[in-house]
Design a protein around this motif. Sequence first.
Motif, PDB file in Angstrom:
ATOM      1  N   ARG A 167     -17.425  -7.884   6.117  1.00 14.18           N
ATOM      2  CA  ARG A 167     -17.194  -6.503   6.565  1.00 14.18           C
ATOM      3  C   ARG A 167     -16.006  -5.919   5.811  1.00 14.18           C
ATOM      4  O   ARG A 167     -15.421  -6.591   4.949  1.00 14.18           O
ATOM      5  CB  ARG A 167     -16.936  -6.499   8.081  1.00 14.18           C
TER       6      ARG A 167
ATOM      7  N   VAL B 281     -16.773  -7.370  20.114  1.00 13.46           N
ATOM      8  CA  VAL B 281     -17.217  -7.954  18.835  1.00 13.46           C
ATOM      9  C   VAL B 281     -17.253  -9.486  18.922  1.00 13.46           C
ATOM     10  O   VAL B 281     -18.157 -10.137  18.370  1.00 13.46           O
ATOM     11  CB  VAL B 281     -16.328  -7.438  17.676  1.00 13.46           C
TER      12      VAL B 281
ATOM     13  N   ALA C 107     -22.540  -4.261  11.398  1.00 13.45           N
ATOM     14  CA  ALA C 107     -22.255  -3.754  12.746  1.00 13.45           C
ATOM     15  C   ALA C 107     -21.603  -2.375  12.693  1.00 13.45           C
ATOM     16  O   ALA C 107     -20.420  -2.230  12.986  1.00 13.45           O
ATOM     17  CB  ALA C 107     -21.349  -4.757  13.474  1.00 13.45           C
ATOM     18  N   PRO C 108     -22.367  -1.347  12.301  1.00  9.18           N
ATOM     19  CA  PRO C 108     -21.756  -0.019  12.176  1.00  9.18           C
ATOM     20  C   PRO C 108     -21.444   0.605  13.540  1.00  9.18           C
ATOM     21  O   PRO C 108     -22.103   0.299  14.536  1.00  9.18           O
ATOM     22  CB  PRO C 108     -22.844   0.796  11.463  1.00  9.18           C
ATOM     23  N   SER C 109     -20.425   1.464  13.553  1.00  8.57           N
ATOM     24  CA  SER C 109     -20.152   2.275  14.735  1.00  8.57           C
ATOM     25  C   SER C 109     -20.888   3.599  14.535  1.00  8.57           C
ATOM     26  O   SER C 109     -20.599   4.299  13.559  1.00  8.57           O
ATOM     27  CB  SER C 109     -18.650   2.548  14.862  1.00  8.57           C
TER      28      SER C 109
ATOM     29  N   GLU D 141     -22.393  -0.694  17.150  1.00  7.26           N
ATOM     30  CA  GLU D 141     -21.132  -0.871  17.870  1.00  7.26           C
ATOM     31  C   GLU D 141     -20.714   0.451  18.528  1.00  7.26           C
ATOM     32  O   GLU D 141     -19.832   1.158  18.050  1.00  7.26           O
ATOM     33  CB  GLU D 141     -20.066  -1.422  16.921  1.00  7.26           C
TER      34      GLU D 141
ATOM     35  N   LEU E 217     -10.614  -4.340   8.768  1.00  5.25           N
ATOM     36  CA  LEU E 217     -10.647  -5.204   9.959  1.00  5.25           C
ATOM     37  C   LEU E 217      -9.945  -6.545   9.737  1.00  5.25           C
ATOM     38  O   LEU E 217      -9.915  -7.384  10.642  1.00  5.25           O
ATOM     39  CB  LEU E 217     -12.098  -5.400  10.410  1.00  5.25           C
TER      40      LEU E 217
ATOM     41  N   ARG F 178     -24.366 -10.387   9.601  1.00  8.63           N
ATOM     42  CA  ARG F 178     -24.685  -9.168  10.361  1.00  8.63           C
ATOM     43  C   ARG F 178     -23.994  -7.962   9.758  1.00  8.63           C
ATOM     44  O   ARG F 178     -23.020  -8.078   9.007  1.00  8.63           O
ATOM     45  CB  ARG F 178     -24.309  -9.322  11.829  1.00  8.63           C
TER      46      ARG F 178
ATOM     47  N   TYR G 274     -13.028  -2.947  21.635  1.00  8.69           N
ATOM     48  CA  TYR G 274     -13.815  -3.465  20.513  1.00  8.69           C
ATOM     49  C   TYR G 274     -13.583  -4.962  20.305  1.00  8.69           C
ATOM     50  O   TYR G 274     -14.529  -5.721  20.045  1.00  8.69           O
ATOM     51  CB  TYR G 274     -13.454  -2.663  19.250  1.00  8.69           C
TER      52      TYR G 274
HETATM   53  N1  GLU Z   1     -18.019  -1.291  13.968  1.00  9.18           N
HETATM   54  C1  GLU Z   1     -17.015  -1.558  12.972  1.00  9.18           C
HETATM   55  C2  GLU Z   1     -16.995  -0.423  11.961  1.00  9.18           C
HETATM   56  O1  GLU Z   1     -17.975   0.285  11.815  1.00  9.18           O
HETATM   57  C3  GLU Z   1     -17.275  -2.836  12.243  1.00  9.18           C
HETATM   58  C4  GLU Z   1     -16.941  -3.984  13.077  1.00  9.18           C
HETATM   59  C5  GLU Z   1     -17.225  -5.329  12.449  1.00  9.18           C
HETATM   60  O2  GLU Z   1     -17.941  -5.409  11.434  1.00  9.18           O
HETATM   61  O3  GLU Z   1     -16.758  -6.304  13.007  1.00  9.18           O
HETATM   62  O4  GLU Z   1     -15.987  -0.251  11.311  1.00  9.18           O
END
Ligand code: GLU
Length: 301
Positions: free
Chosen positions: A198, A184, A12-14, A46, A202, A10, A180
């Motif tokens: 990612r 997540v 998962a952009p904010s 996200e 993180l 996946r 978050y």
């Molecule tokens: N939403 C997070 C971001 O844009 C990424 C979170 C993830 O990939 O777990 O930095």
Amino acid sequence: MKEFNPYRGRFAPSPTGPLHFGSLVAALGSCLEARAHGGEWLLRMEDVDTPRCSPEAAAGILRTLDRLGFEWDGEVMVQSRRTARYGELLEQLKAAHLAYPCACTRRELADSAPAPDGAAIYPGTCRDGLPPGKAARAWRLRVGDAVVAFDDAVQGLQSQRLGAEVGDFVLLRADGYFAYQLAVVADDADQGITHVVRGADLLDSTPRQIHLQTCLGTATPAYAHLPVALNAQGEKLSKQTLAAAADGVAPASALLAALRFLGQAPPDGLADVAAVWAWALENWRLENVPRARALRAPPAW
Ligand code: GLU
């Protein structure tokens, strides 16, 4: 009959702003790694931290991904529509006596040492009950003396002593939004994600997520954390550091720059988006990604 494929990745952009080079790197790395395994690649917005996000930014990111030739599977999951689900999981943790209410203000925690993400290491003030006369502001997870170790496919073996290095962390914030970390974990579980690829910003959050998975009884995906892109000042590319939008760059050049950043060696002469994707899908190798937490982005960005 469609064969069961155990790989589901996946991106998962904010949606706090346009897609920039750093987020393009995460999108491309996660997508190519999924496709290299014949797997699915899902998208998730996200926007759990709703005040920092906008539907326009979310729509813009999808448009940019489309323009860059990304193809995702299924519906886009949107965190701001899932608060009921996060609430259910918080109730599950409360019922197991793993979550407790906390009355501490940020000012009261100001003397605590910072955790890797800059938040204070929680000293445990409310762990055994709220101080008399104080009301709950947030909910925290009791982490005890858990030590979480995992083998990251890019960054290698990682281990964190959660109690000492992070402390009991927030699940439901004082402003009423879910954290978050809880969102997540819920989403990766509900989307059936088997592999998370990612940015390495993180990496230090991953032990918290693995611990939450253990507490909730959900599966732990495999993790690969890609180097984070830095600007010339050594800052992580982000909206705050005024990172340039990927839309300002020709799509094929943007993809080629992201591939090179990820240690891949596309030949000169790949003229258009289709040619770059054809090469990348054939030649992507996760093992060529530099084993660094952060790297300078190319100067044109
Ligand atoms: N939403 C997070 C971001 O844009 C990424 C979170 C993830 O990939 O777990 O930095």
